[in-house]
Design a protein around this motif. Structure first.
Motif, PDB file in Angstrom:
ATOM      1  N   LEU A  72      57.703 -24.639  47.507  1.00  0.00           N
ATOM      2  CA  LEU A  72      57.262 -24.127  48.819  1.00  0.00           C
ATOM      3  C   LEU A  72      57.713 -25.393  49.873  1.00  0.00           C
ATOM      4  O   LEU A  72      57.923 -25.162  51.143  1.00  0.00           O
ATOM      5  CB  LEU A  72      55.821 -24.318  48.650  1.00  0.00           C
ATOM      6  N   GLY A  73      57.947 -26.577  49.386  1.00  0.00           N
ATOM      7  CA  GLY A  73      58.585 -27.602  50.072  1.00  0.00           C
ATOM      8  C   GLY A  73      59.882 -27.089  50.944  1.00  0.00           C
ATOM      9  O   GLY A  73      60.214 -27.633  51.842  1.00  0.00           O
ATOM     10  N   ASN A  74      60.660 -26.494  50.229  1.00  0.00           N
ATOM     11  CA  ASN A  74      61.893 -26.013  50.501  1.00  0.00           C
ATOM     12  C   ASN A  74      61.792 -24.789  51.568  1.00  0.00           C
ATOM     13  O   ASN A  74      62.457 -24.832  52.468  1.00  0.00           O
ATOM     14  CB  ASN A  74      63.072 -25.745  49.561  1.00  0.00           C
ATOM     15  N   TYR A 123      46.109 -28.767  47.929  1.00  0.00           N
ATOM     16  CA  TYR A 123      46.311 -28.022  49.089  1.00  0.00           C
ATOM     17  C   TYR A 123      47.679 -27.146  48.934  1.00  0.00           C
ATOM     18  O   TYR A 123      47.771 -25.931  49.486  1.00  0.00           O
ATOM     19  CB  TYR A 123      46.611 -28.979  50.551  1.00  0.00           C
ATOM     20  N   TYR A 124      48.575 -27.545  47.768  1.00  0.00           N
ATOM     21  CA  TYR A 124      49.773 -26.848  47.684  1.00  0.00           C
ATOM     22  C   TYR A 124      49.308 -25.442  46.856  1.00  0.00           C
ATOM     23  O   TYR A 124      49.900 -24.550  47.369  1.00  0.00           O
ATOM     24  CB  TYR A 124      50.723 -27.504  46.799  1.00  0.00           C
ATOM     25  N   SER A 125      48.367 -25.476  46.290  1.00  0.00           N
ATOM     26  CA  SER A 125      47.952 -24.220  45.486  1.00  0.00           C
ATOM     27  C   SER A 125      47.310 -23.193  46.568  1.00  0.00           C
ATOM     28  O   SER A 125      47.473 -22.013  46.109  1.00  0.00           O
ATOM     29  CB  SER A 125      47.035 -24.629  44.358  1.00  0.00           C
ATOM     30  N   PHE A 159      60.931 -36.863  50.504  1.00  0.00           N
ATOM     31  CA  PHE A 159      60.211 -37.395  49.223  1.00  0.00           C
ATOM     32  C   PHE A 159      59.492 -36.013  48.732  1.00  0.00           C
ATOM     33  O   PHE A 159      59.628 -35.820  47.515  1.00  0.00           O
ATOM     34  CB  PHE A 159      59.457 -38.459  49.563  1.00  0.00           C
ATOM     35  N   PHE A 160      58.808 -35.432  49.488  1.00  0.00           N
ATOM     36  CA  PHE A 160      58.239 -34.276  48.948  1.00  0.00           C
ATOM     37  C   PHE A 160      58.901 -33.263  48.557  1.00  0.00           C
ATOM     38  O   PHE A 160      58.833 -32.770  47.364  1.00  0.00           O
ATOM     39  CB  PHE A 160      57.540 -33.366  50.285  1.00  0.00           C
ATOM     40  N   SER A 161      59.885 -32.832  49.026  1.00  0.00           N
ATOM     41  CA  SER A 161      60.973 -31.781  48.543  1.00  0.00           C
ATOM     42  C   SER A 161      61.701 -32.374  47.077  1.00  0.00           C
ATOM     43  O   SER A 161      61.832 -31.297  46.342  1.00  0.00           O
ATOM     44  CB  SER A 161      61.751 -31.457  49.603  1.00  0.00           C
ATOM     45  N   SER A 210      60.652 -28.341  39.489  1.00  0.00           N
ATOM     46  CA  SER A 210      59.752 -29.176  40.172  1.00  0.00           C
ATOM     47  C   SER A 210      60.100 -29.381  41.658  1.00  0.00           C
ATOM     48  O   SER A 210      59.302 -29.175  42.554  1.00  0.00           O
ATOM     49  CB  SER A 210      59.613 -30.535  39.471  1.00  0.00           C
ATOM     50  N   ALA A 211      61.413 -29.513  42.014  1.00  0.00           N
ATOM     51  CA  ALA A 211      62.014 -30.026  43.150  1.00  0.00           C
ATOM     52  C   ALA A 211      62.002 -28.714  44.180  1.00  0.00           C
ATOM     53  O   ALA A 211      61.482 -28.801  45.392  1.00  0.00           O
ATOM     54  CB  ALA A 211      63.327 -30.500  43.389  1.00  0.00           C
ATOM     55  N   VAL A 212      62.544 -27.710  43.668  1.00  0.00           N
ATOM     56  CA  VAL A 212      62.522 -26.392  44.818  1.00  0.00           C
ATOM     57  C   VAL A 212      61.241 -25.875  44.667  1.00  0.00           C
ATOM     58  O   VAL A 212      60.602 -25.351  43.595  1.00  0.00           O
ATOM     59  CB  VAL A 212      63.578 -25.531  43.758  1.00  0.00           C
TER      60      VAL A 212
HETATM   61  N1  PFF Z   1      58.867 -30.858  45.494  1.00  0.00           N
HETATM   62  C1  PFF Z   1      58.068 -29.607  45.402  1.00  0.00           C
HETATM   63  C2  PFF Z   1      58.512 -28.589  46.409  1.00  0.00           C
HETATM   64  O1  PFF Z   1      59.344 -28.929  47.405  1.00  0.00           O
HETATM   65  O2  PFF Z   1      57.923 -27.708  46.815  1.00  0.00           O
HETATM   66  C3  PFF Z   1      56.666 -30.077  45.921  1.00  0.00           C
HETATM   67  C4  PFF Z   1      56.363 -31.483  44.889  1.00  0.00           C
HETATM   68  C5  PFF Z   1      56.260 -31.048  43.489  1.00  0.00           C
HETATM   69  C6  PFF Z   1      56.059 -32.703  45.528  1.00  0.00           C
HETATM   70  C7  PFF Z   1      56.054 -32.269  42.750  1.00  0.00           C
HETATM   71  C8  PFF Z   1      55.685 -33.471  44.835  1.00  0.00           C
HETATM   72  C9  PFF Z   1      55.803 -33.446  43.092  1.00  0.00           C
HETATM   73  F1  PFF Z   1      55.416 -34.289  42.532  1.00  0.00           F
END
Ligand code: PFF
Length: 456
Positions: free
Chosen positions: A26-28, A104-106, A225-227, A22-24
């Protein structure tokens, strides 16, 4: 307060990989480099690292303990732990943030599919940096093509979500995450060996403190937070599938470490490459899509097959990293609809997918044909990114810290952090101190400083 019928992750490594999945994302690999580029480089990274350590890890432990204790979706969690209070709005805001981010992530996740096809059809070969820029712009502003990928991506997410927690979420993360790490390491070595890579490394390592202002702090905090997928109950929802013997503190450290490692690695790939081909680091959301095709061609110019294989593989893995994150975003909203409105899991998932396709189409069009329609000078795509990452997630984090630090009975906090007394808690006092004072004050200060900017 356990619910024996609730799905669980099957193994400890599954827990870590699904949370890290979940964390890793597009954010990274996509957002971190361009935010670093927009905010001047090394100083931003140092502030980001401080945010991960001081805000990220304690708030992650909080989300974990709220989720596992309540065994419920994020809105239901607050209703269980704080019945008949306004805390439930924290959970609801999280669900809304998840929905907007997924919209928007999609769109960007869909772009990765286009790039898989481009890489596989050999269309990166023989192009100049200017060609990469123009072909990316032509693609991303096209009214149709990105939409097809967007829909395809959301349907893949939907398919995995419909399969459930252990067979869908956990299994996909276990296969894909290790592959991603290995490929990133190889690419970092390649990028660092490009001519002129040193300027990129310097950009990453030499802080220019005079350029730091409140917006750099807000950017770094929002990125953290996002990442880390924090502030919207995503990891809270995942933790509701943790078993009683999962070590919450250790898992939070592992996930944060993996996430930070991947972000830095992405920086080490993108910046040396960007500088080496003369692309400015503040190119924004298009940054990785215009620099990376070049890396493959240049780094392996003598071995075309290697250039071909590594570029295809990279975009496949980028798509997979995005997928493990869209799954987690989707799960937050699906679990909420499923549990709070007694919809079947399939029905809930279909509603989320349908809604996100609609939002995604609007976001995608806002980059091309709908470019003139702006709010506060931002396109819908940028607006969603700004409002979620820079406002909703940190605000959610602030409330989560206050909830665990001040509201929640410390007996519950202790029981969860120590797994009912079976684990030592060397950081417990520090954790509570941060949640009570440091995190709320730091987040509030950054917001207050930034309010002047928002008014502008
Ligand atoms: N953490 C994900 C990323 O870095 O791409 C994006 C994300 C996933 C943000 C889940 C928030 C979330 F709840």
């Amino acid at each position: 307060m356990t619910n024996n019928n609730r799905a669980n992750f099957g193994s400890k490594i599954g827990v870590i990989l699904a949370s890290a999945g979940s964390a890793v994302g597009l954010g990274n690999i996509w957002r971190f480099p361009y935010e670093t580029g927009n905010h001047g480089g090394a100083a931003f990274i140092l502030i980001y690292l401080a945010c991960v350590l001081v805000l990220g890890i304690p708030i992650m432990v909080s989300e974990f303990l709220i989720g596992r204790r309540s065994q419920a979706n994020t809105a239901g969690a607050y209703q269980k732990l704080a019945p008949r209070t306004h805390w439930r709005w924290v959970g609801r805001m999280g669900v809304l943030a998840g929905f907007l981010i997924l919209g928007y992530y999609s769109v960007v996740a869909g772009w990765t599919l286009e790039f898989i096809i481009e890489a596989a059809s050999g269309s990166f070969v023989g192009k100049t940096a200017a060609d990469y820029i123009s072909s990316f712009t032509t693609f991303s502003t096209n009214p149709w093509r990105p939409l097809v990928w967007l829909v395809l991506f959301l349907l893949s997410t939907h398919f995995i979500i419909a399969r459930g927690v252990e067979k869908g979420i956990e299994k996909s993360a276990k296969i894909m995450m290790p592959m991603l790490f290995i490929l990133l390491l190889i690419l970092a070595v390649c990028s660092l060996s490009l001519p002129g890579a040193g300027t990129g490394v310097e950009f990453l390592l030499k802080p220019e403190w005079e350029k730091v202002n409140a917006s750099v702090f807000l950017g770094a905090m929002g990125q953290a937070f996002f990442s880390l997928s924090l502030g919207m109950g995503c990891l809270c929802t995942y933790a509701s599938y943790f078993k009683p013997d999962t070590n919450l503190t250790k898992t939070a450290f592992s996930v944060s470490l993996i996430d930070t490692f991947v972000a830095i690695l992405a920086g080490l790939i993108i910046f040396p490459a960007a500088f080496s081909v003369g692309i400015q680091p503040d190119a924004g959301p298009s940054l990785i899509f215009i620099t990376l095709p070049n890396v493959f061609q240049q780094a392996f110019s003598g071995v075309p097959l290697l250039a071909y294989v590594s570029s295809v593989l990279f975009y496949v893995l980028l798509a997979v990293a995005a997928l493990t994150s869209t799954i987690s975003l989707h799960e937050v909203v699906t679990a909420y609809l499923h549990e709070e409105f007694q919809l079947s899991r399939k029905r809930a998932a279909s509603l989320v997918t349908g809604g996100c396709i609609f939002l995604g189409i609007l976001c995608s069009l806002s980059l091309g044909v709908g470019k003139e329609y702006t709010l506060f000078g931002l396109t819908l795509f940028d607006l969603f990114d700004f409002v979620t990452a820079k406002i909703m997630l940190p605000l959610g984090g602030l409330f989560i810290a206050l909830f665990t630090g001040w509201y929640l009975d410390k007996k519950i906090v202790r029981e969860e952090v120590s797994n009912k007394g079976t684990l030592k808690m060397p950081f417990y006092k520090l954790l509570i101190f941060i949640l009570k004072f440091i995190a709320p004050i730091a987040i509030a200060l950054i917001f207050i400083k930034e309010l002047g900017f928002l008014k502008l």
